[in-house]
Design a protein around this motif. Structure first.
Motif, PDB file in Angstrom:
ATOM      1  N   ARG A  64       0.826  -1.322   0.047  1.00 38.96           N
ATOM      2  CA  ARG A  64      -0.115  -0.041   0.002  1.00 38.96           C
ATOM      3  C   ARG A  64       1.035   1.227  -0.122  1.00 38.96           C
ATOM      4  NH1 ARG A  64      -3.800   3.087  -1.403  1.00 38.96           N
ATOM      5  NH2 ARG A  64      -5.114   3.938   0.405  1.00 38.96           N
ATOM      6  N   PHE A  65       0.841   1.953  -1.346  1.00 35.55           N
ATOM      7  CA  PHE A  65       1.813   3.145  -1.102  1.00 35.55           C
ATOM      8  C   PHE A  65       1.172   4.321  -1.819  1.00 35.55           C
ATOM      9  CE2 PHE A  65       2.893  -0.022  -4.638  1.00 35.55           C
ATOM     10  CZ  PHE A  65       2.366   0.866  -5.808  1.00 35.55           C
ATOM     11  N   GLY A  66      -0.147   4.278  -2.493  1.00 45.68           N
ATOM     12  CA  GLY A  66      -0.784   5.047  -3.236  1.00 45.68           C
ATOM     13  C   GLY A  66      -1.678   5.989  -2.205  1.00 45.68           C
ATOM     14  N   GLU A  67      -2.041   7.113  -2.827  1.00 45.85           N
ATOM     15  CA  GLU A  67      -3.066   7.969  -2.246  1.00 45.85           C
ATOM     16  C   GLU A  67      -4.392   7.887  -2.647  1.00 45.85           C
ATOM     17  OE1 GLU A  67      -1.798  11.955  -3.327  1.00 45.85           O
ATOM     18  OE2 GLU A  67       0.278  11.813  -2.151  1.00 45.85           O
ATOM     19  N   ARG A  82       2.455  -0.904   4.525  1.00 41.82           N
ATOM     20  CA  ARG A  82       2.269   0.506   3.999  1.00 41.82           C
ATOM     21  C   ARG A  82       3.882   0.813   3.857  1.00 41.82           C
ATOM     22  NH1 ARG A  82      -2.257   3.049   4.305  1.00 41.82           N
ATOM     23  NH2 ARG A  82      -3.930   2.057   5.785  1.00 41.82           N
ATOM     24  N   ILE A  83       4.142   1.370   2.633  1.00 39.99           N
ATOM     25  CA  ILE A  83       5.286   1.735   2.223  1.00 39.99           C
ATOM     26  C   ILE A  83       5.231   3.377   1.730  1.00 39.99           C
ATOM     27  CG2 ILE A  83       7.382   1.312   0.705  1.00 39.99           C
ATOM     28  CD1 ILE A  83       6.273  -1.197   0.378  1.00 39.99           C
ATOM     29  N   ASP A  84       6.205   4.089   2.283  1.00 39.72           N
ATOM     30  CA  ASP A  84       6.214   5.551   2.100  1.00 39.72           C
ATOM     31  C   ASP A  84       7.218   5.693   0.838  1.00 39.72           C
ATOM     32  OD1 ASP A  84       6.263   8.276   2.021  1.00 39.72           O
ATOM     33  OD2 ASP A  84       7.700   8.610   3.746  1.00 39.72           O
ATOM     34  N   THR A  93      12.485   1.417  -3.493  1.00 43.93           N
ATOM     35  CA  THR A  93      12.992   0.369  -4.296  1.00 43.93           C
ATOM     36  C   THR A  93      13.526  -0.537  -3.248  1.00 43.93           C
ATOM     37  OG1 THR A  93      12.876   1.601  -6.254  1.00 43.93           O
ATOM     38  CG2 THR A  93      13.979  -0.775  -6.417  1.00 43.93           C
ATOM     39  N   SER A  94      14.328  -0.086  -2.626  1.00 40.82           N
ATOM     40  CA  SER A  94      15.009  -0.879  -1.389  1.00 40.82           C
ATOM     41  C   SER A  94      14.093  -1.456  -0.453  1.00 40.82           C
ATOM     42  CB  SER A  94      16.168  -0.059  -0.873  1.00 40.82           C
ATOM     43  OG  SER A  94      17.014   0.343  -1.728  1.00 40.82           O
ATOM     44  N   ARG A  95      13.104  -0.673   0.010  1.00 36.98           N
ATOM     45  CA  ARG A  95      12.109  -1.145   1.002  1.00 36.98           C
ATOM     46  C   ARG A  95      11.423  -2.256   0.358  1.00 36.98           C
ATOM     47  NH1 ARG A  95       9.895  -2.813   5.467  1.00 36.98           N
ATOM     48  NH2 ARG A  95       7.989  -1.971   6.044  1.00 36.98           N
ATOM     49  N   LEU A 114       0.785   1.560  -9.880  1.00 40.81           N
ATOM     50  CA  LEU A 114       2.223   2.327 -10.261  1.00 40.81           C
ATOM     51  C   LEU A 114       2.006   3.967 -10.749  1.00 40.81           C
ATOM     52  CD1 LEU A 114       3.689  -0.533 -12.198  1.00 40.81           C
ATOM     53  CD2 LEU A 114       4.246  -0.151  -9.993  1.00 40.81           C
ATOM     54  N   SER A 115       1.035   4.168 -11.052  1.00 41.39           N
ATOM     55  CA  SER A 115       0.914   5.600 -11.296  1.00 41.39           C
ATOM     56  C   SER A 115       0.865   6.594 -10.183  1.00 41.39           C
ATOM     57  CB  SER A 115      -0.297   5.714 -12.410  1.00 41.39           C
ATOM     58  OG  SER A 115      -0.441   5.087 -13.465  1.00 41.39           O
ATOM     59  N   GLU A 116       0.442   5.944  -9.066  1.00 44.19           N
ATOM     60  CA  GLU A 116       0.666   6.720  -7.831  1.00 44.19           C
ATOM     61  C   GLU A 116       1.892   7.223  -7.307  1.00 44.19           C
ATOM     62  OE1 GLU A 116      -1.845   7.510  -5.505  1.00 44.19           O
ATOM     63  OE2 GLU A 116      -2.991   7.475  -7.499  1.00 44.19           O
ATOM     64  N   LEU A 117       3.056   6.493  -8.126  1.00 43.07           N
ATOM     65  CA  LEU A 117       4.523   6.842  -7.749  1.00 43.07           C
ATOM     66  C   LEU A 117       4.616   8.085  -8.207  1.00 43.07           C
ATOM     67  CD1 LEU A 117       6.222   3.172  -8.243  1.00 43.07           C
ATOM     68  CD2 LEU A 117       5.628   4.637  -5.878  1.00 43.07           C
ATOM     69  N   LEU A 118       4.189   8.554  -9.396  1.00 42.11           N
ATOM     70  CA  LEU A 118       4.580   9.800 -10.045  1.00 42.11           C
ATOM     71  C   LEU A 118       3.935  10.861  -8.912  1.00 42.11           C
ATOM     72  CD1 LEU A 118       2.738   9.106 -13.438  1.00 42.11           C
ATOM     73  CD2 LEU A 118       5.339   9.330 -13.021  1.00 42.11           C
ATOM     74  N   ASN A 119       3.241  10.744  -8.135  1.00 44.07           N
ATOM     75  CA  ASN A 119       2.770  11.970  -7.135  1.00 44.07           C
ATOM     76  C   ASN A 119       4.138  11.996  -6.253  1.00 44.07           C
ATOM     77  OD1 ASN A 119       0.353  11.990  -8.731  1.00 44.07           O
ATOM     78  ND2 ASN A 119      -0.698  10.324  -6.950  1.00 44.07           N
TER      79      ASN A 119
END
Length: 857
Positions: A64-67, A82-84, A93-95, A114-119
């Motif tokens: 879980r990393f998205g908003e 949960r991953i920040d 990526t290391s986490r 994966l698109s949430e990583l853009l934020n």
């Protein structure tokens, strides 16, 4: 990707029989990417998959990393982690890597979009690189992992890389209530209708086998996306919006977009961001973008240089609009570094090196992997265009890591800089540039850099390497290329060797030629060191000594040899008759007469820089430059610059680096004993020390015996350096290190060639002028070694026992630690004194310029 030898034949249900029929089931090892425009269309396929996995007892992890709202809520078979993502590409990526490693073989994964990583990252390339890192690792560990992304938010390059890497990719299209799936890739599976669009009807998926229906379906989908933004990289869209805001003079949008760009391109350090908000406009940021290869941060060195230039131009425009040379710099962003690592399959090696056990031991292998790496095609094409811009002017490839040149972390000399003469056909110049970039990248794995990061608590922080690529400021002189002069200026002179000098006036370390001789400890030569309030007051007893300890060798670029070389000034003069010596040097009349008597033509010049000081406004301009930058930074600064002289000798400055100056803070009033009984004093000196007010107890002394050291061979002197490092690692007691000549020199004839990482734990460092071997301390303020001393809080003193201002009594030390009868000559040269219950006291009064080291009663 060629995974065929590893693919398992074990089948895994999707939870929907109709979908299993279309895909011929999933396989162990599959990464499944769902391309959806609405997350509900991903969610409705995830839930049956979870139920099917739970029925077979599989462990399922939800990353879980998205908003966006969660994909999975309260499923009994699922563990949510949960991953920040805000910490950046590497930490995220290391986490994820460590989580996959921890849960081992056979775990199943469901991920947010994966698109949430853009934020969090703003850079689309890194989304593709993240997938290229984790997908093969998941495959190796016999997992099944599900991902989603919105294809309208990513560039075609990112979508292509994800498609190439994954095993299964499925498009989901919605037209009103009509839902179709379209398998794009199903590795090692094939049927006549598998890759056709499929309409969903009551849990079954029927291929659209009529070409007319397929055409109408495609037309309706294209109509739905007609008014959507084209497939642009998120990064490009950000700058497109910024250009539009400037064009429309939309102040509110400009303010918002400027903050967004600062956060993703300039820094994460709030103190640096505060400076950037004040001194960099949105238009400035767009100009940087035009010279940027890749995306994300330009790094600390590039940021410092740009902020410094704008401080001068904004705060003193009348002076610096004419007295400041324009810069011609380009930038290779941090994401290009990560892309290089991923492209060359080095991420597993990165993960091994980032571990506690592998931090130092795995670095050499990673360094070799970097040096052998190749560049992605898109970066290589940009490097070709960069070389077209510079033509055949020499260029300098400089490190500009994320943490570099920040407040408290200068990384001075820890990473490489590489000069390129940039001559020859385009393909040769490109190859040389690529080699230089690899060398700088690899220098992030040097022992000095890694030890420095660990000592400063930065070893677990993200430290990607950006690059600053600059046209070398200078002139062609036949086969040679060099600037007129270069130097390091500091706005606070904490090495004031005269009580009349004001530390606030600043100091400069000046050389002719390339500035390498101003920032590095010079072997067999000396830079010109001047206090800006007393530039004519030198730490020499007479004119002969001034000439002797002046600069005799120049660092220049030799176009014929294709390298940076060191040449004596006397050898350069005939080859480069246009050198501006009348503006930088004085004629040594006695040496000129002696030369004439033996048939040598021309005057003998001594690089004292007195004409520059006495006949031009150099001192005044440099003082204003340093004062203005210190006011802008609200902190003392350390500035590297080059000088370009007009025909009448007036200097124009090119600021090539600016960083906050690390200083040893004052410790309050210090009491210096006026009288000491015989045997109490180890040394006393007026001036020639650095560190402000000092009040240090010393429990151990390591001293290199000068006569013994003078008798050693070169290899034995390097062994002395190794032994000192060994002693420092064995005992953490507060230590005073005393040696002949210069610590940290690469020339054993001038002193002890220790690396800074060998002595980083020392409390105070003393250089002694010794007759044995003519080893003389070097007042190398501004050098990388000296910067390390300052940053680490190491007090420094230079002792000249023959002068009236210095007393030195090594005979007052107790008996050193005994050596065994088989001790080698290097071991006998290193004397270790354990002071036990009778420690030394090192005290300094910066106002009175008094330093004393003594045994208290």
């Amino acid at each position: 990707m060629n995974h065929e030898p590893l693919q398992s034949d074990e089948r895994v249900p999707t939870g929907l029989a109709g979908l299993d029929e279309v895909l011929d089931d999933l396989r162990i090892g599959d990464n499944v990417v769902w391309r959806v425009s609405q997350l509900d269309d991903y969610r409705r396929f995830v839930l049956p998959f979870l139920d099917a996995a739970a029925s077979t007892g599989r462990q399922v992890l939800y990353l879980r990393f998205g908003e966006h709202p969660p994909i999975i809520e309260d499923h009994p078979a699922v563990r949510t982690i949960r991953i920040d993502a805000l910490g950046g590409f590497e930490s995220f990526t290391s986490r994820v890597w460590h989580l996959i490693e921890q849960h081992g073989r056979g775990a199943f994964y469901v991920c947010d979009s994966l698109s949430e990583l853009l934020n969090a990252w703003a850079t689309d390339d890194m989304v593709g690189n993240f997938f290229r890192v984790v997908c093969p690792f998941l495959f190796e560990l016999d997992t099944v992992a599900w991902f989603a992304l919105d294809p309208q938010r990513h560039s075609r390059m990112t979508l292509d890389r994800i498609r190439q890497t994954t095993q299964v990719m499925i498009d989901v299209h919605r037209h009103g209530d009509n839902v179709q799936i379209h398998p794009i890739k199903a590795w090692r599976r094939q049927s006549p209708t598998m890759f056709l669009p499929h309409r969903e009807q009551q849990g079954e998926f029927h291929p659209v086998t009529d070409s007319s229906d397929a055409t109408r379906l495609q037309a309706s989908l294209e109509l739905d996306t007609l008014h959507r933004q084209p497939l642009l990289d998120y990064w490009d869209r950000l700058f497109q919006d910024a250009s539009r805001a400037i064009e429309n003079n939309d102040m509110q949008a400009m303010s918002t977009l400027k903050e967004q760009v600062l956060q993703v391109m300039i820094s994460r350090d709030e103190r640096i961001l505060e400076l950037a908000r004040h001194y960099l406009s949105l238009a400035d940021l767009l100009t940087i973008r035009q010279r940027l290869i890749g995306s994300s941060y330009i790094g600390g060195k590039a940021t410092g240089m740009l902020i410094a230039r704008n401080i001068l131009l904004n705060d003193q425009p009348r002076l610096w609009q004419t007295a400041l040379e324009p810069h011609d710099s380009s930038y290779l962003a941090t994401d290009a570094y990560y892309a290089f690592l991923v492209h060359n399959g080095l991420w597993p090696s990165v993960m091994r090196q980032r571990s506690e056990a592998g931090y130092l031991s795995e670095a050499p292998a990673l360094r070799e992997g970097i040096l052998a790496g190749r560049f992605p095609a898109e970066i290589r094409a940009e490097l070709e265009r960069l070389l077209d811009h510079y033509g055949q002017y020499p260029i300098l490839v400089r490190s500009s890591s994320l943490q570099e040149d920040g407040f408290g972390n200068a990384f001075a000399g820890k990473y490489d800089s590489v000069f390129l003469v940039n001559q020859g056909p385009p393909e040769e110049r490109l190859s040389a540039l690529e080699d230089a970039i690899r060398q700088v990248y690899a220098s992030s794995m040097s022992e000095d850099a890694l030890v420095y990061r660990r000592q400063r608590g930065l070893d677990q922080r993200e430290e990607p390497m950006a690059l600053l690529i600059q046209r070398v400021n200078g002139r062609f002189h036949g086969r040679y290329y060099l600037p007129d002069a270069a130097g390091v200026g500091v706005s606070r002179n904490t090495f004031a060797w005269d009580s009349h000098m004001d530390p606030k006036a600043g100091m400069v370390r000046l050389v002719m030629g390339l500035g390498t001789r101003a920032v590095d400890r010079i072997e067999g030569d000396h830079a010109c060191v001047m206090a800006l309030d007393h530039p004519g007051r030198q730490p020499f007893r007479n004119q002969d000594e001034s000439y002797r300890y002046s600069q005799h060798l120049l660092d220049v670029l030799d176009l014929d040899e294709g390298a940076l070389v060191t040449r004596p000034l006397s050898q350069l003069q005939p080859a480069a008759p246009q050198l501006p010596l009348p503006h930088l040097a004085e004629i040594d009349r006695q040496a000129t007469e002696r030369a004439r008597q033996i048939g040598l033509d021309g005057p003998v010049w001594r690089l004292t820089f007195q004409p520059l000081v006495q006949k031009t406004n150099f001192i005044d301009r440099l003082s204003q430059l340093l004062h203005t930058l210190e006011n802008g930074y609200r902190h003392p600064v350390d500035v590297e610059f080059t000088l370009h002289l007009t025909p009448d000798g007036e200097p124009a400055f090119n600021v090539v680096q600016c960083r906050p100056l690390a200083t040893i803070g004052e410790t309050g009033p210090v009491s210096i004993p006026e009288r000491l009984e015989p045997g109490q004093l180890l040394f006393r000196t007026e001036g020639h020390f650095m560190g402000g007010n000092i009040n240090l107890p010393i429990e151990r002394v390591i001293r290199v015996d000068a006569p013994a050291y003078a008798q050693l061979t070169t290899s034995e002197r390097h062994e002395v350096a190794r032994l000192i490092g060994q002693h420092m690692r064995m005992d953490s007691a507060p230590t005073l290190l005393i040696g002949p000549g210069r610590w940290g020199t690469s020339s054993p004839d001038l002193g002890v060639p220790v690396r800074f990482s060998d002595i980083a734990g020392v409390s105070a460092l003393v250089e002694v002028s010794e007759k044995s071997g003519e080893m003389v301390p070097d007042l190398s303020y501004g050098s990388h070694f000296f910067q390390d001393l300052v940053e680490t809080g190491i007090a420094y003193a230079a002792l000249f026992p023959d002068s009236r201002e210095c007393q030195y009594h090594p005979e007052h030390l107790p008996i050193p630690e005994p050596l065994n009868t088989e001790a080698t000559p290097p071991e006998r040269a290193v004397q270790v004194y354990q002071l036990g219950d009778r420690p030394l006291q090192l005290s300094a009064d910066v106002v009175g310029q008094q330093l004393v080291c003594y045994f208290p009663k």
